[in-house]
Design a protein around this motif. Structure first.
Motif, PDB file in Angstrom:
ATOM      1  N   GLN A 251      11.350 -24.715  -0.065  1.00 28.51           N
ATOM      2  CA  GLN A 251      11.165 -25.681   1.012  1.00 28.51           C
ATOM      3  C   GLN A 251      10.838 -24.904   2.288  1.00 28.51           C
ATOM      4  OE1 GLN A 251      11.515 -29.396   1.136  1.00 28.51           O
ATOM      5  NE2 GLN A 251      10.327 -28.741   2.904  1.00 28.51           N
ATOM      6  N   HIS A 252       9.791 -25.327   2.988  1.00 26.37           N
ATOM      7  CA  HIS A 252       9.328 -24.604   4.169  1.00 26.37           C
ATOM      8  C   HIS A 252       9.573 -25.435   5.429  1.00 26.37           C
ATOM      9  CE1 HIS A 252       7.284 -21.511   1.729  1.00 26.37           C
ATOM     10  NE2 HIS A 252       7.119 -22.514   0.879  1.00 26.37           N
ATOM     11  N   TYR A 253      10.077 -24.760   6.465  1.00 26.65           N
ATOM     12  CA  TYR A 253      10.449 -25.413   7.716  1.00 26.65           C
ATOM     13  C   TYR A 253       9.766 -24.700   8.883  1.00 26.65           C
ATOM     14  CZ  TYR A 253      14.361 -26.585   4.573  1.00 26.65           C
ATOM     15  OH  TYR A 253      15.121 -26.968   3.508  1.00 26.65           O
ATOM     16  N   PHE A 254       9.165 -25.467   9.782  1.00 32.31           N
ATOM     17  CA  PHE A 254       8.442 -24.898  10.921  1.00 32.31           C
ATOM     18  C   PHE A 254       9.051 -25.385  12.225  1.00 32.31           C
ATOM     19  CE2 PHE A 254       5.702 -25.203   7.283  1.00 32.31           C
ATOM     20  CZ  PHE A 254       5.026 -24.004   7.255  1.00 32.31           C
ATOM     21  N   MET A 255       9.321 -24.442  13.128  1.00 29.87           N
ATOM     22  CA  MET A 255       9.854 -24.785  14.443  1.00 29.87           C
ATOM     23  C   MET A 255       9.030 -24.089  15.523  1.00 29.87           C
ATOM     24  SD  MET A 255      13.988 -24.701  14.062  1.00 29.87           S
ATOM     25  CE  MET A 255      14.823 -25.095  12.519  1.00 29.87           C
ATOM     26  N   GLY A 256       8.720 -24.833  16.573  1.00 35.72           N
ATOM     27  CA  GLY A 256       7.992 -24.274  17.699  1.00 35.72           C
ATOM     28  C   GLY A 256       8.556 -24.801  19.001  1.00 35.72           C
ATOM     29  N   GLY A 257       8.172 -24.180  20.093  1.00 34.57           N
ATOM     30  CA  GLY A 257       8.658 -24.603  21.398  1.00 34.57           C
ATOM     31  C   GLY A 257       7.551 -24.631  22.426  1.00 34.57           C
ATOM     32  N   ASP A 258       7.921 -24.896  23.679  1.00 37.22           N
ATOM     33  CA  ASP A 258       6.949 -24.821  24.764  1.00 37.22           C
ATOM     34  C   ASP A 258       7.663 -24.501  26.067  1.00 37.22           C
ATOM     35  OD1 ASP A 258       7.907 -27.231  26.003  1.00 37.22           O
ATOM     36  OD2 ASP A 258       6.614 -28.443  24.713  1.00 37.22           O
ATOM     37  N   LEU A 259       6.870 -24.346  27.124  1.00 35.90           N
ATOM     38  CA  LEU A 259       7.422 -23.955  28.421  1.00 35.90           C
ATOM     39  C   LEU A 259       7.898 -25.141  29.239  1.00 35.90           C
ATOM     40  CD1 LEU A 259       4.820 -21.206  29.401  1.00 35.90           C
ATOM     41  CD2 LEU A 259       7.112 -20.896  28.447  1.00 35.90           C
ATOM     42  N   GLY A 260       7.897 -26.334  28.648  1.00 34.33           N
ATOM     43  CA  GLY A 260       8.389 -27.502  29.354  1.00 34.33           C
ATOM     44  C   GLY A 260       7.358 -28.094  30.292  1.00 34.33           C
ATOM     45  N   SER A 261       7.819 -28.692  31.366  1.00 32.68           N
ATOM     46  CA  SER A 261       6.941 -29.437  32.274  1.00 32.68           C
ATOM     47  C   SER A 261       6.428 -28.579  33.426  1.00 32.68           C
ATOM     48  CB  SER A 261       7.693 -30.651  32.825  1.00 32.68           C
ATOM     49  OG  SER A 261       8.886 -30.234  33.484  1.00 32.68           O
ATOM     50  N   VAL A 262       6.410 -27.255  33.237  1.00 32.85           N
ATOM     51  CA  VAL A 262       5.934 -26.372  34.310  1.00 32.85           C
ATOM     52  C   VAL A 262       4.471 -26.675  34.633  1.00 32.85           C
ATOM     53  CG1 VAL A 262       5.568 -23.985  35.001  1.00 32.85           C
ATOM     54  CG2 VAL A 262       7.524 -24.594  33.547  1.00 32.85           C
ATOM     55  N   LYS A 269       0.320 -26.291  27.356  1.00 35.37           N
ATOM     56  CA  LYS A 269      -0.850 -26.584  26.528  1.00 35.37           C
ATOM     57  C   LYS A 269      -1.650 -25.321  26.240  1.00 35.37           C
ATOM     58  CE  LYS A 269      -1.318 -31.369  28.128  1.00 35.37           C
ATOM     59  NZ  LYS A 269      -2.164 -32.346  28.869  1.00 35.37           N
ATOM     60  N   LEU A 270      -1.733 -24.443  27.233  1.00 41.58           N
ATOM     61  CA  LEU A 270      -2.517 -23.224  27.066  1.00 41.58           C
ATOM     62  C   LEU A 270      -1.780 -22.167  26.260  1.00 41.58           C
ATOM     63  CD1 LEU A 270      -4.105 -22.780  30.618  1.00 41.58           C
ATOM     64  CD2 LEU A 270      -5.261 -23.517  28.522  1.00 41.58           C
ATOM     65  N   LEU A 271      -0.487 -22.000  26.555  1.00 41.73           N
ATOM     66  CA  LEU A 271       0.268 -20.896  25.968  1.00 41.73           C
ATOM     67  C   LEU A 271       1.389 -21.343  25.034  1.00 41.73           C
ATOM     68  CD1 LEU A 271       0.583 -18.590  29.106  1.00 41.73           C
ATOM     69  CD2 LEU A 271      -1.129 -18.486  27.302  1.00 41.73           C
ATOM     70  N   GLY A 272       1.607 -22.638  24.902  1.00 40.52           N
ATOM     71  CA  GLY A 272       2.674 -23.103  24.019  1.00 40.52           C
ATOM     72  C   GLY A 272       4.027 -22.690  24.552  1.00 40.52           C
ATOM     73  N   ASP A 273       4.738 -21.865  23.776  1.00 45.04           N
ATOM     74  CA  ASP A 273       6.073 -21.418  24.188  1.00 45.04           C
ATOM     75  C   ASP A 273       6.023 -20.152  25.031  1.00 45.04           C
ATOM     76  OD1 ASP A 273       5.526 -19.370  22.414  1.00 45.04           O
ATOM     77  OD2 ASP A 273       6.922 -20.048  20.875  1.00 45.04           O
ATOM     78  N   PHE A 295      10.243 -28.247  19.838  1.00 47.21           N
ATOM     79  CA  PHE A 295      11.236 -28.327  20.905  1.00 47.21           C
ATOM     80  C   PHE A 295      10.556 -28.217  22.268  1.00 47.21           C
ATOM     81  CE2 PHE A 295      13.671 -26.572  17.329  1.00 47.21           C
ATOM     82  CZ  PHE A 295      14.773 -27.410  17.320  1.00 47.21           C
ATOM     83  N   GLU A 296      10.695 -29.241  23.079  1.00 44.84           N
ATOM     84  CA  GLU A 296      10.201 -29.147  24.447  1.00 44.84           C
ATOM     85  C   GLU A 296      11.148 -28.282  25.268  1.00 44.84           C
ATOM     86  OE1 GLU A 296       9.770 -33.088  25.924  1.00 44.84           O
ATOM     87  OE2 GLU A 296       8.024 -33.548  24.679  1.00 44.84           O
ATOM     88  N   ASN A 297      10.587 -27.565  26.236  1.00 38.24           N
ATOM     89  CA  ASN A 297      11.370 -26.701  27.131  1.00 38.24           C
ATOM     90  C   ASN A 297      12.154 -25.650  26.332  1.00 38.24           C
ATOM     91  OD1 ASN A 297      12.304 -25.743  29.584  1.00 38.24           O
ATOM     92  ND2 ASN A 297      14.017 -27.176  29.685  1.00 38.24           N
TER      93      ASN A 297
END
Length: 340
Positions: A251-262, A269-273, A295-297
């Motif tokens: 079973q494969h699980y993917f998690m990502g994030g971002d820099l929030g509302s900066v 959008k440009l750099l993701g996390d 995950f946001e922020n």
């Protein structure tokens, strides 16, 4: 020098060596430099040898369930440590995901240390062979094997699965869960920018300017490989072969994030996390029954030591959650909250 100061000095010495390996690790290997890191399993910053004394080295009872953590570029296994100890089950303080998984699900945690300046492909091949040795020397049969890869570590995990399937490695039979945290499956924007900048500067007519192109290009094979992620595999062997880097019975699980509302979300959008975009952390080649969360922020490094990330991991591993979720692909976004 007191013990605390000695430990800090040792840590910074090891971290400096890890950074050096990330930047020029391929050169260190080619020049037979003793600073080149050799791939091995570690526990509490101590190297483990795969022999009959394995359990004595570990210092804790072993189980038939093993989880291996693969760090990212220039990291040590200390990247997994929480900034502050958090409470796990039974009010026990735990320092990282490994102890939490051991306490709650019975997994024996092992941490991989490796030279991140070498290509992910080469590291994946070596990691697959190392897991063969682990299965051969582990004191009991491993019934469940879980791989947790952070950033580049996720690519190493995928390459290991690819080579293991080619050679029918014995550890594949027990591979049950693969987690990818902020892994640049389809490339990292900052490395693409560095590659482009090197080419642009090299084309400038002024010698005192384009000489900097050589310095910009002094990046290890491991770093340069982040520009593509796993794309070379799909280009050379077709999309079907690219998917074979995900072992189909796990079973494969993917998690990502971002820099929030900066800045209105433009940087996210440009750099993701900060290093990996959402579209790269959740690859198009992901198996149809995989599970994903965004995950946001949640900045890139935080993915390796966040209570929110572990809570999601635990939810997915809980048998009751798996029964209710079934085998359909799920992608959800966790609303922005302060990073933790």
């Amino acid at each position: 020098m007191n013990p605390t100061s000695q430990n800090k000095l040792k840590h910074w010495s090891l971290l400096s060596r890890s950074v050096l390996n990330g930047v020029i690790g391929d050169y260190l290997v080619q020049s037979h430099n003793p600073l080149a890191i050799k791939m091995d399993f570690y526990h509490q910053s101590e190297r483990l040898t795969l022999d009959s004394a394995f359990e004595e080295q570990f210092g804790l009872p072993l189980s038939n369930k093993v989880v291996v953590f693969l760090h990212g570029l220039t990291n040590l296994e200390s990247i997994w440590d929480f900034d502050k100890e958090i409470t796990a089950v039974n009010d026990r303080k735990c320092a990282h995901y490994g102890e939490l998984l051991q306490e709650e699900f019975g997994f024996t945690p092992l941490f991989l240390r490796y030279n991140t300046g070498v290509s992910s492909e080469a590291n994946g091949r070596e990691f697959a062979a190392l897991l063969d040795r682990l299965c051969a020397t582990y004191p009991m049969p491993i019934d469940e094997l879980m791989l947790v890869g952070f950033s580049m570590g996720g690519l190493v995990s995928r390459y290991a699965q690819h080579f293991a399937q080619q050679s029918s490695s014995p550890w594949l039979k027990s591979l049950s869960h693969c987690v990818y945290l902020g892994t640049p499956h389809e490339g990292a924007p900052l490395e693409k920018l560095g590659d482009l900048l090197g080419h642009v500067v090299a084309e400038l007519p002024l010698e005192y300017v384009n000489i900097w192109a050589e310095w910009i290009s002094i990046r290890s094979t491991g770093i340069k490989g982040l520009k593509h992620g796993m794309e070379p595999l799909s280009q050379n062997h077709g999309d079907e072969q690219a998917c074979l880097s995900f072992y189909p019975r796990a079973q494969h699980y993917f998690m990502g994030g971002d820099l929030g509302s900066v800045e209105g979300g433009v940087l996210s959008k440009l750099l993701g996390d900060g290093l990996v975009r959402k579209s790269s952390a959740m690859p198009r080649s992901a198996p149809g029954n995989s599970l994903s969360v965004h995950f946001e922020n949640m900045p890139h490094l935080r993915l390796a030591h966040s209570k929110r990330v572990y809570a999601q991991m635990a939810e997915w591993l809980n048998p009751r959650t798996k029964t209710s979720m079934g085998k359909t692909q799920a992608l959800k976004t966790c609303a922005a909250t302060p990073p933790s």
